[in-house]
Design an enzyme around this catalytic site. Structure first.
Site, PDB file in Angstrom:
ATOM      1  N   TYR A  87       4.126   8.859  -3.903  1.00 53.50           N
ATOM      2  CA  TYR A  87       3.307   7.842  -4.576  1.00 53.50           C
ATOM      3  C   TYR A  87       2.792   8.444  -5.873  1.00 53.50           C
ATOM      4  O   TYR A  87       2.282   9.577  -5.888  1.00 53.50           O
ATOM      5  CB  TYR A  87       2.120   7.446  -3.691  1.00 53.50           C
ATOM      6  CG  TYR A  87       1.166   6.499  -4.389  1.00 53.50           C
ATOM      7  CD1 TYR A  87       1.297   5.123  -4.252  1.00 53.50           C
ATOM      8  CD2 TYR A  87       0.146   6.986  -5.217  1.00 53.50           C
ATOM      9  CE1 TYR A  87       0.450   4.254  -4.917  1.00 53.50           C
ATOM     10  CE2 TYR A  87      -0.695   6.128  -5.893  1.00 53.50           C
ATOM     11  CZ  TYR A  87      -0.545   4.761  -5.733  1.00 53.50           C
ATOM     12  OH  TYR A  87      -1.386   3.912  -6.404  1.00 53.50           O
ATOM     13  N   GLU A 130       1.961   1.996 -11.518  1.00 49.89           N
ATOM     14  CA  GLU A 130       2.058   2.509 -10.147  1.00 49.89           C
ATOM     15  C   GLU A 130       3.509   2.561  -9.713  1.00 49.89           C
ATOM     16  O   GLU A 130       4.230   1.577  -9.843  1.00 49.89           O
ATOM     17  CB  GLU A 130       1.268   1.594  -9.192  1.00 49.89           C
ATOM     18  CG  GLU A 130       1.267   2.102  -7.761  1.00 49.89           C
ATOM     19  CD  GLU A 130       0.625   1.102  -6.810  1.00 49.89           C
ATOM     20  OE1 GLU A 130       1.142  -0.021  -6.663  1.00 49.89           O
ATOM     21  OE2 GLU A 130      -0.413   1.442  -6.219  1.00 49.89           O
TER      22      GLU A 130
END
Ligand code: GDP
Ligand code: MN
Length: 403
Positions: A125, A213
């Site tokens: 992530y 993101e």
């Protein structure tokens, strides 16, 4: 303004990142042709068909009324066709769309990047956003990619790392190395990750993004680092510097009423309550919403008509508020500092005349410059408007109107 995954990935690529390659399709036939092209170009046997909507959680989300997930793997052309048929035109409901879901009008047909090889694949992530507390940009990153980062943060906060970047100094090499190290990488994957992080930073800075993101960011079995997914939020206040990015806007993804309001220079956000409100100034609008809540109602919208509200804009605001069938009363709360109350009052009178019968009670509180003239204007017009001077009186009137 938000971008689609395929648009965001293109921007990443332009800034030097490796991405899971894909082709956008709007029909099942185009999707099959895209799969064929990917097979020839990247030698990928499988493809993944991904719904393009402005919301995450697509992999676990379902097309309404079916068992079809919003992201699905296909290993032959028949399967590509079948999945695209299910997705295109369907309504995808995910954790982030809410129960109404979002209509799918485009799919991204992408190469399968989870192929077997010399080492394991691993999902990370990676994101960057502005940390207002420190006035710096911050990377948030974790070895636990591919899942809900909120859950990782709640249950295993030690697995969520942060790295602050001072915008006046920029991203330093020691920082990208530290991040790649914290992600447990070595050898070629380590080097690739430092390059990827730089590309991510460049994308964020050069687009005036408010958030980027990547979840998941993948280490492939042959140690490439690439973006499988990407969410990019742009700062609306900087869009005037980026006509090329503004051209990527997808109005299908926006609430049409909010778009119309923005075009009229009204700051409008639709909510699900029963009291419509029209206020000048964002702070007063927030206070008014609190007051509505305290008086037993709930706001149907946030609406800031701005410091230079004129009759035309007030009428537009009325029309937008009245379009919401949940609205049972309207509260107009204007403090005439810069704006003159009589101009707003004239707007209310004009709106009444041109809209015709307004089916819900209107409570008006006008205070400040020319408040007296405003009250006279409204009284003389013979409109069924309840006027209040004090905020508390206005709240009482709202309560009565809802009773
Ligand atoms: P999201 O659910 O909206 O966040 O969509 P993502 O783009 O993140 O995709 C959801 C999931 O699909 C990912 O977490 C992966 O596990 C899976 N996925 C995406 N691309 C591929 C692929 O090329 N091959 C395989 N096997 N799985 C993929
Ligand atoms: Mn994702």
């Amino acid at each position: 303004m938000n971008l689609h995954e395929y648009q965001a990935k293109e921007l990443l690529k332009k800034n030097g990142a490796v991405i899971q390659e894909g082709i956008v399709a709007t029909t099942p036939e185009e999707a099959v042709a895209a799969a064929q092209t990917l097979k020839e170009k990247y030698n990928s046997d499988w493809v993944v068909v991904k719904s393009q909507i402005h919301a995450g959680g697509r992999g676990k989300g379902k097309i309404e009324g079916t068992d079809q997930n919003g992201v699905a793997l296909a290993k032959n052309h028949d399967k590509v066709k079948e999945i695209s048929k299910n997705l295109l035109g369907g309504v995808l409901v995910t954790k982030q769309t809410g129960p109404t879901g979002k209509k799918v009008t485009k799919v991204l047909v992408a190469q399968d990047v989870y192929y077997p090889g010399e080492s394991e694949t691993k999902e990370f992530y990676l994101s960057m956003l502005l940390d207002r507390g420190t006035g710096k940009n911050v990377f948030i990153y974790s070895t636990e990619g591919g899942m809900d980062i909120e859950e990782v943060a709640e249950h295993t906060p030690e697995k969520v790392h942060k790295e602050w970047v001072d915008p006046s100094v920029g991203l330093q090499d020691f920082q990208t190395r530290k991040m790649a190290f914290n992600l447990g990488l070595s050898g070629n994957a380590f080097k690739e990750m430092t390059k990827f992080i730089k590309a991510l930073y460049k994308t964020y800075m050069s687009t005036d993004a408010s958030m980027v993101e990547i979840n998941p960011c993948l280490k492939t079995s042959d140690n490439k680092i690439l973006a499988v997914d990407c969410k990019l939020g742009l700062d609306d206040n900087a869009l005037y510097r980026h006509p090329d990015l503004l051209a990527l806007r997808d109005l299908n993804e926006e609430d049409p009423t909010e778009t119309e309001a923005a075009d009229a220079e009204l700051n409008y956000v639709k909510l699900d309550g029963n009291v419509g409100c029209m206020v000048n100034g964002a702070g007063l609008a927030m206070a008014t919403m609190d007051m509505i809540q305290l008086s037993g109602g709930s706001p149907a919208n946030f609406l800031d008509v701005g410091g230079t509200a004129n009759a035309e804009r007030v009428e537009k605001a009325f029309r937008i508020i009245l379009r919401d069938p949940n609205v049972k009363a309207i509260l107009v709360n204007i403090f005439g500092g810069i704006v003159r109350c009589d101009r707003v009052a004239q707007g209310i009178v004009d709106a009444y005349k041109s809209i015709g019968d307004i089916p819900v009670p209107i409570i008006v509180r006008l205070q400040g410059t020319n408040a007296k003239e405003a009250k006279e204007l409204i009284d003389k017009s013979g409109l069924q408007v309840r006027s209040a001077i004090q905020l508390k009186e206005a709240a009482e009137e709202v309560k009565k109107a809802l009773a």
